[in-house]
Design a protein around this motif. Structure first.
Motif, PDB file in Angstrom:
ATOM      1  N   PRO A   1      15.877  -6.465   4.564  1.00  0.00           N
ATOM      2  CA  PRO A   1      16.611  -5.227   4.838  1.00  0.00           C
ATOM      3  C   PRO A   1      15.897  -4.378   5.884  1.00  0.00           C
ATOM      4  N   LYS A   2      16.666  -3.616   6.660  1.00  0.00           N
ATOM      5  CA  LYS A   2      16.089  -2.801   7.728  1.00  0.00           C
ATOM      6  C   LYS A   2      15.022  -1.848   7.220  1.00  0.00           C
ATOM      7  N   GLU A   3      15.235  -1.297   6.026  1.00  0.00           N
ATOM      8  CA  GLU A   3      14.301  -0.309   5.506  1.00  0.00           C
ATOM      9  C   GLU A   3      12.980  -0.916   5.040  1.00  0.00           C
ATOM     10  N   LEU A   4      12.872  -2.256   5.081  1.00  0.00           N
ATOM     11  CA  LEU A   4      11.641  -2.920   4.650  1.00  0.00           C
ATOM     12  C   LEU A   4      11.053  -3.821   5.741  1.00  0.00           C
ATOM     13  N   ARG A   5      11.498  -3.646   6.959  1.00  0.00           N
ATOM     14  CA  ARG A   5      11.048  -4.555   8.017  1.00  0.00           C
ATOM     15  C   ARG A   5       9.561  -4.412   8.317  1.00  0.00           C
ATOM     16  N   ALA A   6       9.069  -3.187   8.458  1.00  0.00           N
ATOM     17  CA  ALA A   6       7.644  -2.994   8.722  1.00  0.00           C
ATOM     18  C   ALA A   6       6.817  -3.493   7.545  1.00  0.00           C
ATOM     19  N   THR A   7       7.316  -3.247   6.334  1.00  0.00           N
ATOM     20  CA  THR A   7       6.626  -3.724   5.142  1.00  0.00           C
ATOM     21  C   THR A   7       6.615  -5.245   5.099  1.00  0.00           C
ATOM     22  N   GLY A   8       7.719  -5.859   5.516  1.00  0.00           N
ATOM     23  CA  GLY A   8       7.795  -7.321   5.539  1.00  0.00           C
ATOM     24  C   GLY A   8       6.800  -7.925   6.519  1.00  0.00           C
ATOM     25  N   GLN A   9       6.706  -7.340   7.708  1.00  0.00           N
ATOM     26  CA  GLN A   9       5.729  -7.824   8.690  1.00  0.00           C
ATOM     27  C   GLN A   9       4.309  -7.614   8.174  1.00  0.00           C
ATOM     28  N   SER A  10       4.087  -6.489   7.488  1.00  0.00           N
ATOM     29  CA  SER A  10       2.762  -6.215   6.938  1.00  0.00           C
ATOM     30  C   SER A  10       2.414  -7.183   5.823  1.00  0.00           C
ATOM     31  N   LEU A  11       3.417  -7.562   5.018  1.00  0.00           N
ATOM     32  CA  LEU A  11       3.191  -8.527   3.941  1.00  0.00           C
ATOM     33  C   LEU A  11       2.737  -9.867   4.506  1.00  0.00           C
ATOM     34  N   ASN A  12       3.382 -10.305   5.566  1.00  0.00           N
ATOM     35  CA  ASN A  12       2.980 -11.553   6.220  1.00  0.00           C
ATOM     36  C   ASN A  12       1.547 -11.462   6.727  1.00  0.00           C
ATOM     37  N   ASN A  13       1.222 -10.357   7.386  1.00  0.00           N
ATOM     38  CA  ASN A  13      -0.123 -10.178   7.913  1.00  0.00           C
ATOM     39  C   ASN A  13      -1.159 -10.116   6.794  1.00  0.00           C
ATOM     40  N   MET A  14      -0.778  -9.469   5.682  1.00  0.00           N
ATOM     41  CA  MET A  14      -1.704  -9.315   4.558  1.00  0.00           C
ATOM     42  C   MET A  14      -2.010 -10.653   3.902  1.00  0.00           C
ATOM     43  N   ILE A  15      -0.964 -11.431   3.587  1.00  0.00           N
ATOM     44  CA  ILE A  15      -1.158 -12.689   2.870  1.00  0.00           C
ATOM     45  C   ILE A  15      -1.775 -13.756   3.752  1.00  0.00           C
ATOM     46  N   SER A  16      -1.243 -13.891   4.952  1.00  0.00           N
ATOM     47  CA  SER A  16      -1.679 -15.001   5.803  1.00  0.00           C
ATOM     48  C   SER A  16      -2.966 -14.703   6.547  1.00  0.00           C
ATOM     49  N   THR A  17      -2.942 -13.686   7.367  1.00  0.00           N
ATOM     50  CA  THR A  17      -4.074 -13.432   8.247  1.00  0.00           C
ATOM     51  C   THR A  17      -5.250 -12.791   7.527  1.00  0.00           C
ATOM     52  N   ILE A  18      -4.999 -11.682   6.825  1.00  0.00           N
ATOM     53  CA  ILE A  18      -6.106 -10.938   6.233  1.00  0.00           C
ATOM     54  C   ILE A  18      -6.706 -11.683   5.044  1.00  0.00           C
TER      55      ILE A  18
END
Length: 400
Positions: free
Chosen positions: A322-339
């Motif tokens: 959903p549009k209201e969670l797009r930044a959160t979604g990108q952050s979730l990917n960065n948190m789980i995968s990269t960080i």
């Protein structure tokens, strides 16, 4: 002349990538070389990475949530850049282990969460303006900034790695100035509005991609954190390290320009599989070479591997949450995968590198990449089959 032909390239959206990723190139490539000169071993360097990662795991969803709720997503990024610009200068105050640990953690609290927020801002602006330019055309700015940053900084430092921190601070300042040219984007979610996260986690395919990104990031943790140390042991110096990283980054440029067309033609699944397999070959070959020139040549495969994976996951998340969670979604990917991969790569890979050497760790992440392909294919096919069967049962439903 039609509208598409007259369309101007959105340089203003690209500009913040230049400064930030030039700074990222310097910090990621030379920090451990600076710490090595200061007398720290790879296990201690790994502790620096892991300590900051634990805090960033908490900060990443916070910044994503703030961005999704903010009146201006641009201002959130500017504040983070400002904090980073000031805190990085703290490295000059002391070489004490605990002081450097605190300063590194403070800097990483804003440094690591920035990339997914800039990506989200770019995607939102591209969606608003429409036209023929896609995320790959904008994200190439990060690659150009990284390539220039790592090459020029290596020549400027001349093995005096303490110069890196003022250079990073200046580049963050330039990024802040560039942000003033980016059209403002508001968060979709108001502060009092409660939003279900079901829309974010309902697509199991997203987590298949995040899993692949996690495995890939384990390899990049070994490469960016410890390979420069090994590279210097086989004859490289600060200048040749810069050339190595420049070649790595420059190899991305053509693939960012065609990533959209490749994905449209071959699909997300096939592109992810091929990039993971090529990545496995790359890590294993790097573990075998003993000549700096050969390492530079092998790293030319990085462009295809990194761009394919990054483009697929970032655009897939943008299209399927959903549009209201797009930044959160990108952050979730960065948190789980990269960080999270840095957390594992910090202490565990750092300690194992001390025990077995960097080549052995490259072989390990190479084997992990091949294993991940099999897991991805099986999981993705199972999810797809379930979705098809559910669509037959409920034709009117929309399944991602």
């Amino acid at each position: 002349m039609n509208t598409t032909a007259r369309e101007k390239f959105p340089v203003n959206i690209l500009l913040p990538y230049l400064g930030f990723y030039a700074a990222q190139a310097i910090f990621g490539t030379y920090l451990n070389l600076y710490l090595q000169d200061a007398g720290y071993n790879q296990t201690q360097m790994g502790t620096f990475t892991s300590a900051s990662t634990i805090l960033v795991l908490l900060a990443q969803p916070f910044w994503g949530n703030v961005s999704d709720r903010a009146k201006s997503k641009n201002k959130v990024i500017v504040v983070m850049l400002l904090i980073g610009m000031i805190s990085i200068l703290g490295f000059y105050c002391s070489l004490n282990y605990w002081w450097l640990l605190v300063i590194n953690c403070l800097f990483c609290l804003v440094y690591h969460p920035i990339p997914p927020l800039i990506d989200n801002l770019s995607l939102e602006n591209l969606e608003k303006r429409g036209g023929r330019f896609n995320f790959g055309h904008i994200r190439v700015g990060g690659t150009i900034g990284y390539a220039i940053g790592v090459l020029v900084s290596g020549q400027i430092m001349e093995d005096r790695y303490e110069r890196m921190f003022v250079m990073i601070s200046i580049l963050f300042l330039l990024s802040i100035l560039a942000m003033q040219l980016v059209p403002d984007v508001q968060g979709y979610r108001r502060k009092k509005e409660k939003t279900s996260w079901r829309g974010l986690i309902s697509s199991k395919k997203i987590f298949c991609f995040i899993f692949m990104n996690f495995v890939f990031s384990l390899g990049t943790t070994v490469y960016y954190s410890y390979y420069p140390l090994y590279f210097t042991s086989i004859g490289g110096d600060s200048g040749s390290v810069g050339i190595l990283m420049f070649a790595t980054a420059a190899s991305e440029i053509p693939f960012w320009l065609i990533a959209g067309r490749l994905t449209e033609r071959f699909g997300y699944k096939r592109m992810i599989m091929i990039s993971a397999a090529v990545t496995g070959v790359r890590w294993i070959l790097l573990s075998m070479v003993r000549e700096p020139a050969a390492a530079v040549c092998i790293n030319l495969t990085h462009g295809f591997c990194f761009v394919t994976l990054n483009f697929c996951i970032v655009t897939f998340i943008n299209q399927n949450v959903p549009k209201e969670l797009r930044a959160t979604g990108q952050s979730l990917n960065n948190m789980i995968s990269t960080i999270l991969s840095r957390g594992i790569g910090g202490v565990v890979i750092g300690h194992l590198s001390d025990l077995f050497g960097v080549p052995a760790m490259l072989q390990f992440v190479g084997a992990a990449a091949f294993a991940a392909v099999g897991i991805f294919v099986i999981s993705y096919n199972m999810i797809q089959q379930k979705e098809l069967s559910r669509q037959k049962e409920y034709p009117a439903a929309d399944f991602h």
